[in-house]
Enzyme design. Structure first.
Site, mmCIF file in Angstrom:
data_model
loop_
_atom_site.group_PDB
_atom_site.id
_atom_site.type_symbol
_atom_site.label_atom_id
_atom_site.label_comp_id
_atom_site.label_asym_id
_atom_site.label_seq_id
_atom_site.Cartn_x
_atom_site.Cartn_y
_atom_site.Cartn_z
ATOM 1 N N HIS A 1 -13.550 -46.378 10.215
ATOM 2 C CA HIS A 1 -14.094 -45.056 10.511
ATOM 3 C C HIS A 1 -15.151 -45.202 11.603
ATOM 4 C CE1 HIS A 1 -12.097 -42.352 7.780
ATOM 5 N NE2 HIS A 1 -12.296 -43.172 6.762
ATOM 6 N N ASP B 1 -15.482 -41.490 17.316
ATOM 7 C CA ASP B 1 -14.328 -40.606 17.093
ATOM 8 C C ASP B 1 -14.138 -39.614 18.233
ATOM 9 O OD1 ASP B 1 -13.856 -41.808 14.676
ATOM 10 O OD2 ASP B 1 -14.473 -40.117 13.437
ATOM 11 N N ASP C 1 8.161 -33.417 6.567
ATOM 12 C CA ASP C 1 8.028 -34.674 5.849
ATOM 13 C C ASP C 1 8.816 -35.713 6.635
ATOM 14 O OD1 ASP C 1 8.023 -36.846 4.178
ATOM 15 O OD2 ASP C 1 8.392 -35.691 2.353
#
Length: 392
Positions: A137, A167, A71
């Site tokens: 995207h 991508d 984290d």
């Protein structure tokens, strides 16, 4: 031993572009440690179908990689990353610009810990420019780069592509090229650097024929007006039973064989006519000839014709195709515990090396204990970090 066995990669990326890039590196022998958030798991893990408790897509994209949960918002996490980077050559990340810096593990901080580190950032729009902080995207990058408009029928909208061109062909492949180029330069200079990969930049640059025609010649691509976007007989054609064939018969010798098989040999010269209406009539005659016969019949007719004509296969059909099977493009990868999983093979072939497939993707944090032991952390230090929530 793979050709990249000397490289060690810290991979902070998620979803597709970064993980596909580090998959290629791992297949070629690099040691890849995936650093995952314990609170915001990668959405690819949730995709269906599942095999052996894991998403099939995750098991593929993360094969041969180890997993460490961190984290990065917790105190102590950044210090752990700085200790790790002293042992690694490459950092791969896919956050929006500035996120790694805010977490204390940006390029400047990690370069201070290891001046030889190569820090590769994959983003939608790059590290600068007015869109640097904009989300996006694949479909957005292709739209903005001019690709989507050039991949549609006249009077119709573009179709969403099932393969993520911006991508993967953009982000993933350019990232691998960029970071390996930086590795070569480091051999001369002794220093690392940051590699800035914008998927929009890459999609723009992929237009290797139309882009220079516009920039240098002032000729913009016309929808269904070029050699390769539907303006000629280079196209897809439906058969009588509803299947499709791809026709790439541009050169005269291939076009002549196409016409011979279709029984329209006398029309071959129409394809090169200076009259657009004649070329359009030729394309229609090709379409009519395909639509008059069934898929299997046409497949047999073109099997040995060498006309640059191939059937449009489904993915299951492609996976079983003799050519892809002969090339070893489906492999069995060991699964942790027992058994194996069929996956796409690495597409790179070498005469003096071979890709390695060590295991399918692992559960988050599966390698925490091993990685922390490699850093020399004792049980007390690990317990303190665990209590602080660093590992989730």
């Amino acid at each position: 031993m793979g050709p990249l066995a000397s490289l060690k990669v810290l991979d902070f990326s998620t979803l597709l572009p970064g993980p596909y890039a580090s998959l290629l590196l791992a297949d070629l022998g690099a040691e890849v440690l995936r650093v995952e958030s314990p609170t915001r798991p990668d959405l690819v893990r949730a995709l269906e179908p599942r095999d052996g408790g894991q998403s099939a897509a995750h098991s593929y994209l993360n094969r041969s990689k180890r997993s460490l949960t961190l984290d990065l918002k917790r105190p102590g996490a950044a210090d752990l990353v700085k200790r790790l980077v002293q042992r690694y050559d490459i950092v791969l990340e896919q956050f929006r610009p500035g996120v790694m810096e805010r977490l204390g593990v940006g390029y400047a901080a990690l370069r201070a810990a290891n001046p030889r580190v190569i820090f590769c950032s994959i983003t939608g729009y790059g590290q600068d420019g007015p869109y640097r902080d904009r989300p996006g995207h694949d479909i957005n990058y292709l739209a903005l780069a001019g690709v989507a408009d050039n991949c549609r029928r006249r009077g119709a909208r573009p179709s969403p592509l099932g393969v993520q061109v911006a991508d993967v062909a953009g982000g993933s492949l350019h990232a691998v090229i960029g970071l390996l180029a930086a590795v070569v330069q480091r051999e001369r200079s002794g220093s690392g650097q940051q590699v800035d990969i914008s998927m929009t930049d890459c999609a723009f640059a992929l237009q290797a024929l139309d882009n220079p025609a516009w920039l240098a010649g002032g000729v913009a691509p016309e929808v269904e007006g070029g050699w390769l976007n539907g303006g000629t007989h280079y196209d897809y054609y439906p058969t009588r039973d509803g299947r499709l064939f791809a026709v790439g018969s541009l050169e005269p010798q291939f076009r002549d064989r196409l016409c011979a098989v279709l029984g329209i040999g006398e029309l071959a010269g129409w394809a090169d006519s200076s009259d657009a209406e004649v070329r359009a009539r030729f394309k229609q005659r090709v379409a009519d000839a395909f639509h008059a016969r069934d898929f299997a019949e046409l497949g047999a007719a073109f099997a040995d014709a060498e006309a640059c004509v191939e059937p449009v296969l489904t993915l299951p059909e492609a996976s079983a195709h003799p050519q892809l099977r002969a090339r070893g493009m489906v492999v069995e990868v060991p699964r942790d515990g027992s058994g194996s999983q069929a996956q796409p093979a690495c597409a790179l072939k070498f005469s003096a090396a071979a890709p390695s497939y060590r295991h399918t993707g692992r559960a988050p944090g599966a390698d925490n204990a091993e990685v922390l032991a490699e850093l020399g952390l004792d049980a007390t230090a690990v317990a303190a970090l665990q209590a602080a929530g660093v590992f989730g």
